[in-house]
Scaffold this motif. Structure first.
Motif, PDB file in Angstrom:
ATOM      1  N   HIS A 167       0.855  -1.191   0.000  1.00 15.83           N
ATOM      2  CA  HIS A 167       0.000   0.000   0.000  1.00 15.83           C
ATOM      3  C   HIS A 167       0.891   1.241   0.000  1.00 15.83           C
ATOM      4  O   HIS A 167       1.001   1.963   0.986  1.00 15.83           O
ATOM      5  CB  HIS A 167      -0.923  -0.005   1.218  1.00 15.83           C
ATOM      6  N   ASP A 211       0.378   1.074 -10.356  1.00 11.07           N
ATOM      7  CA  ASP A 211      -0.003  -0.072  -9.535  1.00 11.07           C
ATOM      8  C   ASP A 211       1.162  -1.032  -9.302  1.00 11.07           C
ATOM      9  O   ASP A 211       0.953  -2.170  -8.891  1.00 11.07           O
ATOM     10  CB  ASP A 211      -1.184  -0.809 -10.167  1.00 11.07           C
ATOM     11  N   TYR A 240       1.301  -2.822  -5.968  1.00  9.66           N
ATOM     12  CA  TYR A 240       0.214  -3.786  -5.789  1.00  9.66           C
ATOM     13  C   TYR A 240       0.513  -5.112  -6.478  1.00  9.66           C
ATOM     14  O   TYR A 240       0.158  -6.185  -5.972  1.00  9.66           O
ATOM     15  CB  TYR A 240      -1.102  -3.240  -6.360  1.00  9.66           C
ATOM     16  N   ILE A 284      -3.385  -6.055   2.916  1.00  8.01           N
ATOM     17  CA  ILE A 284      -2.362  -5.936   1.873  1.00  8.01           C
ATOM     18  C   ILE A 284      -2.269  -7.251   1.094  1.00  8.01           C
ATOM     19  O   ILE A 284      -2.008  -7.246  -0.112  1.00  8.01           O
ATOM     20  CB  ILE A 284      -0.988  -5.505   2.435  1.00  8.01           C
ATOM     21  N   THR A 340      -5.040  -7.030  -1.346  1.00 12.06           N
ATOM     22  CA  THR A 340      -4.669  -6.197  -2.493  1.00 12.06           C
ATOM     23  C   THR A 340      -3.817  -6.988  -3.481  1.00 12.06           C
ATOM     24  O   THR A 340      -4.020  -6.905  -4.695  1.00 12.06           O
ATOM     25  CB  THR A 340      -3.902  -4.948  -2.023  1.00 12.06           C
ATOM     26  N   ALA A 399      -5.933  -9.123  -5.509  1.00 10.24           N
ATOM     27  CA  ALA A 399      -6.672  -8.370  -6.534  1.00 10.24           C
ATOM     28  C   ALA A 399      -5.787  -8.017  -7.718  1.00 10.24           C
ATOM     29  O   ALA A 399      -6.296  -7.698  -8.798  1.00 10.24           O
ATOM     30  CB  ALA A 399      -7.262  -7.108  -5.922  1.00 10.24           C
ATOM     31  N   TYR A 400      -4.471  -8.090  -7.540  1.00 12.36           N
ATOM     32  CA  TYR A 400      -3.547  -7.726  -8.611  1.00 12.36           C
ATOM     33  C   TYR A 400      -2.687  -8.906  -9.056  1.00 12.36           C
ATOM     34  O   TYR A 400      -1.502  -8.756  -9.299  1.00 12.36           O
ATOM     35  CB  TYR A 400      -2.672  -6.541  -8.175  1.00 12.36           C
ATOM     36  N   ASP A 407     -10.456  -9.489   3.042  1.00  9.28           N
ATOM     37  CA  ASP A 407     -11.295  -8.437   2.473  1.00  9.28           C
ATOM     38  C   ASP A 407     -11.786  -7.536   3.603  1.00  9.28           C
ATOM     39  O   ASP A 407     -12.534  -7.975   4.480  1.00  9.28           O
ATOM     40  CB  ASP A 407     -12.478  -9.066   1.743  1.00  9.28           C
TER      41      ASP A 407
END
Length: 448
Positions: free
Chosen positions: A301, A312, A315, A345, A348, A351-352, A397
């Motif tokens: 982050h 990004d 991330y 984190i 995250t 998500a990436y 989450d």
């Protein structure tokens, strides 16, 4: 004498008049009977997911972890957690948790020692089990940390602790696991007329530090060989680096610094090397892999390190490290109060690019392996410590994370913390005020 008694009486009266405030919950008692959690989805931590699972543990150790249909319920206290999720307790590496309470109060800060070369400093003996911050991180599933010293060139040694204990001796999972070396920076901010002079002074100071480091490591290697006449605590504390019983954690972000630090350690015969921070790890991934170097990546982050990088980049770096085959763990490296965000984190990173279970491993089993405690913790497997959490939603989450149960070595943890206490306090206050508003009056008119 009468005055003395009067003051004592006033003090006692004042103490009893002060309303009770939230305190750190007392450590949980040792597990007294076998417990079995049933009905949840089990996220083992090694990539496996078991639906409708059961996890049993006794005397602090996991005795069963698998499908509910295969569990023997006899003799267990059964806890129905149907519809929830079971995870290994999360592990925060590289943290001053318990070493720093209030940054504006010097007496509560104990994360560094005076001087630049302090290999003999043991951070764990300053670890404060009564820190108000500890319950707040447990509430989000973080149950262990690596207590790490800060400052200087060699800051000292770190230890692994669990976050529910009366004192630092009880908290220890593994003591003095590694030495922390803050690699001398190659970079300096410029942009003013004094830049050239600052660069010159920096180069001189860096050269001096490098010579001191080289001398210290050479002397420690000789000391390890037994060629010494007297005891030297600084050198004795470094001997584990040369036989693999202790790891060297090199704190560096810039790619050239990482390469220089690893080559330095290799030259001096250090067996186990971990790079901490590692913002440029992707750029030097081939070098790290060739030298069997693990990474504790900080700053998911965060903003990119360079203007030309993708916005990004922080991330997706965990995914890129995974693709490159670099063993890595994630570290929430900002203020210690933010350690409670460790699961997010990982979320995250998921998500990436990272698979959700790979992301979970980056804050559980991968971390345990890098810290050398994977035989005890890091995954929900038979024979390991029953250090685990149950969440009503996805632990990674922030929208659904809701830890309902937490166990450390089989002991059920009180999830009360200061924030929850204050929430309940003021929630009650405003509910009472709402109930006192006269019928037909608006809340705004009642406030007048």
């Amino acid at each position: 004498m009468k005055i003395h008694k009067r003051y004592i009486s006033a003090l006692v009266a004042l103490l009893f008049a002060v309303p009770a405030v939230a305190q750190v919950p007392a450590p949980a008692p040792k597990q007294s009977k076998p417990v079995l959690l049933k009905g949840a989805t089990l996220h083992v931590g090694n990539g496996q997911v078991v639906e409708n699972a059961a996890v049993g543990f006794d005397n602090g150790k996991i005795t069963y972890a698998g499908p509910q249909s295969g569990a023997n319920l006899s003799g267990y206290e059964v806890v129905d957690v149907t519809g929830q999720h079971i995870y290994p307790g999360l592990i925060q590496p590289n943290a001053a948790l318990g070493l720093n309470e209030v940054e504006s109060v010097r007496a509560t800060i104990d994360w560094r020692e005076v001087g630049e070369m302090n290999p003999n400093v043991r951070s764990v003996i300053a670890y404060n089990t009564d820190s108000d911050i500890i319950p707040t991180v447990r509430a989000n599933g973080v149950l262990m940390t690596q207590v790490t010293p800060v400052g200087g060139t060699i800051a000292g040694t770190s230890s692994i602790v669990q976050l529910d204990a009366w004192n630092w001796e009880d908290a220890i999972v593994k003591a003095d696991v590694g030495m922390h070396l803050n690699w001398p920076s190659m970079l300096i901010e410029t942009g003013n007329r004094q830049a050239d002079e600052r660069l010159r002074r920096m180069a001189e100071e860096r050269e001096k530090t490098m010579l001191e480091l080289d001398k210290l490591f050479r002397e420690a290697a000789v000391y390890k060989s037994g060629k010494h006449d007297s005891q030297n605590l600084k050198l004795a504390s470094m001997t584990g680096l040369f036989d693999g019983t202790q790891k060297l954690y090199i704190h560096a972000n810039y790619g050239k610094e990482m390469i220089e630090g690893v080559n330095f350690a290799k030259k001096h015969g250090v067996k186990e090397i971990v790079v901490v921070g590692a913002r440029d790890a992707v750029a030097v991934a081939d070098f790290l892999k060739a030298n069997n170097v693990s990474v504790i990546y900080s700053g998911v982050h965060a903003l990119p390190s360079r203007a030309e990088e993708d916005v990004d980049m922080p991330y997706k770096t965990p995914y890129l490290l995974h693709q490159a085959g670099i063993p890595f763990a994630l570290d929430y490296d900002l203020a210690i109060h933010g350690i409670r965000n460790l699961p997010f984190i990982a979320g995250t990173a998921a998500a990436y690019g990272l698979d959700k279970e790979q992301a979970l491993a980056s804050v559980t089993l991968n971390t345990a392996k890098i810290l050398g405690v994977d035989k005890q913790v890091g995954s929900v497997e038979v024979g390991k410590d029953a250090t685990l959490v149950v969440s009503a939603g996805d632990l990674l989450d922030m929208r659904t994370n809701n830890v309902t149960h937490a166990f450390i070595q089989g002991r059920k943890i009180d999830l009360t913390d200061k924030q929850k206490f204050l929430y309940e306090k003021f929630n009650t206050k405003y509910k009472d005020q709402q109930q006192q508003v006269p019928a037909g009056a608006t809340s705004s008119s009642a406030g007048k």
